[in-house]
Design a protein around this motif. Sequence first.
Motif, PDB file in Angstrom:
ATOM      1  N   GLY A 104      10.352  10.857  15.736  1.00  0.00           N
ATOM      2  CA  GLY A 104       9.656   9.908  14.872  1.00  0.00           C
ATOM      3  C   GLY A 104       8.468  10.498  14.158  1.00  0.00           C
ATOM      4  O   GLY A 104       8.492  11.655  13.706  1.00  0.00           O
ATOM      5  N   LEU A 105       7.400   9.719  14.044  1.00  0.00           N
ATOM      6  CA  LEU A 105       6.210  10.141  13.322  1.00  0.00           C
ATOM      7  C   LEU A 105       5.165  10.694  14.277  1.00  0.00           C
ATOM      8  O   LEU A 105       4.918  10.141  15.344  1.00  0.00           O
ATOM      9  CB  LEU A 105       5.620   8.960  12.551  1.00  0.00           C
ATOM     10  N   LEU A 106       4.530  11.766  13.851  1.00  0.00           N
ATOM     11  CA  LEU A 106       3.456  12.383  14.611  1.00  0.00           C
ATOM     12  C   LEU A 106       2.120  11.702  14.300  1.00  0.00           C
ATOM     13  O   LEU A 106       1.271  11.534  15.160  1.00  0.00           O
ATOM     14  CB  LEU A 106       3.409  13.869  14.256  1.00  0.00           C
ATOM     15  N   ALA A 107       1.951  11.308  13.010  1.00  0.00           N
ATOM     16  CA  ALA A 107       0.708  10.672  12.580  1.00  0.00           C
ATOM     17  C   ALA A 107       0.985   9.835  11.345  1.00  0.00           C
ATOM     18  O   ALA A 107       1.940  10.085  10.603  1.00  0.00           O
ATOM     19  CB  ALA A 107      -0.369  11.720  12.289  1.00  0.00           C
ATOM     20  N   VAL A 108       0.121   8.839  11.123  1.00  0.00           N
ATOM     21  CA  VAL A 108       0.320   7.943   9.989  1.00  0.00           C
ATOM     22  C   VAL A 108      -1.005   7.307   9.595  1.00  0.00           C
ATOM     23  O   VAL A 108      -1.921   7.169  10.420  1.00  0.00           O
ATOM     24  CB  VAL A 108       1.356   6.848  10.338  1.00  0.00           C
ATOM     25  N   CYS A 109      -1.132   6.927   8.336  1.00  0.00           N
ATOM     26  CA  CYS A 109      -2.183   6.015   7.891  1.00  0.00           C
ATOM     27  C   CYS A 109      -1.681   5.340   6.618  1.00  0.00           C
ATOM     28  O   CYS A 109      -0.710   5.789   5.996  1.00  0.00           O
ATOM     29  CB  CYS A 109      -3.518   6.715   7.651  1.00  0.00           C
TER      30      CYS A 109
ATOM     31  N   GLY B   8       0.819  -1.207   0.000  1.00  0.00           N
ATOM     32  CA  GLY B   8       0.000   0.000   0.000  1.00  0.00           C
ATOM     33  C   GLY B   8       0.854   1.258   0.000  1.00  0.00           C
ATOM     34  O   GLY B   8       2.068   1.212  -0.227  1.00  0.00           O
ATOM     35  N   VAL B   9       0.198   2.370   0.265  1.00  0.00           N
ATOM     36  CA  VAL B   9       0.882   3.663   0.313  1.00  0.00           C
ATOM     37  C   VAL B   9       0.693   4.261   1.699  1.00  0.00           C
ATOM     38  O   VAL B   9      -0.441   4.484   2.144  1.00  0.00           O
ATOM     39  CB  VAL B   9       0.328   4.627  -0.752  1.00  0.00           C
ATOM     40  N   GLY B  10       1.789   4.484   2.398  1.00  0.00           N
ATOM     41  CA  GLY B  10       1.728   5.111   3.708  1.00  0.00           C
ATOM     42  C   GLY B  10       1.800   6.620   3.600  1.00  0.00           C
ATOM     43  O   GLY B  10       2.507   7.166   2.740  1.00  0.00           O
ATOM     44  N   HIS B  11       1.056   7.293   4.451  1.00  0.00           N
ATOM     45  CA  HIS B  11       1.078   8.757   4.535  1.00  0.00           C
ATOM     46  C   HIS B  11       1.424   9.119   5.971  1.00  0.00           C
ATOM     47  O   HIS B  11       0.825   8.581   6.915  1.00  0.00           O
ATOM     48  CB  HIS B  11      -0.279   9.343   4.169  1.00  0.00           C
ATOM     49  N   GLY B  12       2.374  10.015   6.152  1.00  0.00           N
ATOM     50  CA  GLY B  12       2.786  10.331   7.505  1.00  0.00           C
ATOM     51  C   GLY B  12       3.163  11.781   7.691  1.00  0.00           C
ATOM     52  O   GLY B  12       3.461  12.503   6.721  1.00  0.00           O
ATOM     53  N   ILE B  13       3.132  12.201   8.932  1.00  0.00           N
ATOM     54  CA  ILE B  13       3.573  13.544   9.327  1.00  0.00           C
ATOM     55  C   ILE B  13       4.694  13.363  10.342  1.00  0.00           C
ATOM     56  O   ILE B  13       4.516  12.672  11.361  1.00  0.00           O
ATOM     57  CB  ILE B  13       2.427  14.360   9.960  1.00  0.00           C
ATOM     58  N   ASP B  14       5.845  13.921  10.068  1.00  0.00           N
ATOM     59  CA  ASP B  14       6.970  13.818  10.989  1.00  0.00           C
ATOM     60  C   ASP B  14       6.765  14.725  12.192  1.00  0.00           C
ATOM     61  O   ASP B  14       6.271  15.854  12.074  1.00  0.00           O
ATOM     62  CB  ASP B  14       8.272  14.200  10.279  1.00  0.00           C
ATOM     63  N   ASP B  15       7.155  14.229  13.354  1.00  0.00           N
ATOM     64  CA  ASP B  15       7.093  15.017  14.576  1.00  0.00           C
ATOM     65  C   ASP B  15       8.148  16.120  14.485  1.00  0.00           C
ATOM     66  O   ASP B  15       9.333  15.838  14.298  1.00  0.00           O
ATOM     67  CB  ASP B  15       7.364  14.118  15.779  1.00  0.00           C
ATOM     68  N   PRO B  16       7.753  17.391  14.596  1.00  0.00           N
ATOM     69  CA  PRO B  16       8.738  18.473  14.487  1.00  0.00           C
ATOM     70  C   PRO B  16       9.804  18.443  15.570  1.00  0.00           C
ATOM     71  O   PRO B  16      10.863  19.052  15.414  1.00  0.00           O
ATOM     72  CB  PRO B  16       7.877  19.747  14.588  1.00  0.00           C
ATOM     73  N   SER B  17       9.544  17.706  16.650  1.00  0.00           N
ATOM     74  CA  SER B  17      10.554  17.593  17.709  1.00  0.00           C
ATOM     75  C   SER B  17      11.619  16.570  17.363  1.00  0.00           C
ATOM     76  O   SER B  17      12.593  16.413  18.099  1.00  0.00           O
ATOM     77  CB  SER B  17       9.875  17.198  19.027  1.00  0.00           C
ATOM     78  N   GLY B  18      11.438  15.874  16.233  1.00  0.00           N
ATOM     79  CA  GLY B  18      12.399  14.856  15.827  1.00  0.00           C
ATOM     80  C   GLY B  18      12.150  13.496  16.444  1.00  0.00           C
ATOM     81  O   GLY B  18      12.958  12.582  16.291  1.00  0.00           O
TER      82      GLY B  18
END
Length: 287
Positions: A59-64, A47-57
Amino acid sequence: MPLSQLPLDRLPIRRLGPDDLLACADLSENRGWPREEHKWGLLLAAGVGHGIDDPSGKGLLAVCVVTSYGPELAAIGMVLVAERYARQGVGRRLMRHVLAEAGDTPLSLYATSNGQPLYEELGFTEVARAEMLKGSFTAAEPAPERSVRPATAEDVLQVLRLDHEIFGADRTHLITRLPAFADQLRVAEQDGEITGFAALWPNMETHVIGPVIARDTGTAQALIASLAAATDRPLRTDIDTGHSALVTWLKANGLEQITTNAVMIRSRPELPGDGNRRFAPLTVAAG
């Protein structure tokens, strides 16, 4: 402007790849879910993952993850937001991004009670419910007699044709990964014709049974019983509550309800294919 200074609604959303597997597993763990690295590997490959990186560094802030089955359907799964960013609109933003990318393609998902109100707000409608069952299979109530055997390479084309007919969309990119992904892949047959198939795959301390595609309930039971005999681990599976006879049989054999989820769809009135012969998904994350 540095990421650390951007408001949440302006943080970039990016495509995820295999290198993001551990970060996805970390986010699962952060929300109290199992890490499920084996499953994440399949989802990010197929599939295709979509994510938002945590600005604090961190890891990931959100994903689906979105698993596409062509113009007929795509499935959304593993919608996760880090605990420290929960209830701040991040999940809604990520979902709106996915909806915009999907365009006119119908979308499906399995929703928890917590997530269902958001999905309804975004245009999804509940069309069914699925019961998650887990436990040690006792074989106290035998399955009907059917011819069940391990799948071979020669079965692939028949399995793909049957799956396309029953699922209602092309899952070749998932089904052809089953021999490597699953510990067991078995088929039921009658007079040389494959009448069903099912897989048993490892997930943390359990074995998950899915998908289960079968001509009838008896064939589904025979496939599940055959797979259960191949493991000492507890089993887990997700069965459409419309298959009440199968749910009752599984409970008679030691499995118990863990939870139920709403099966939801957007942009079409119902799921494609034949729900009477589609007993369990490969994983709810992939529809």
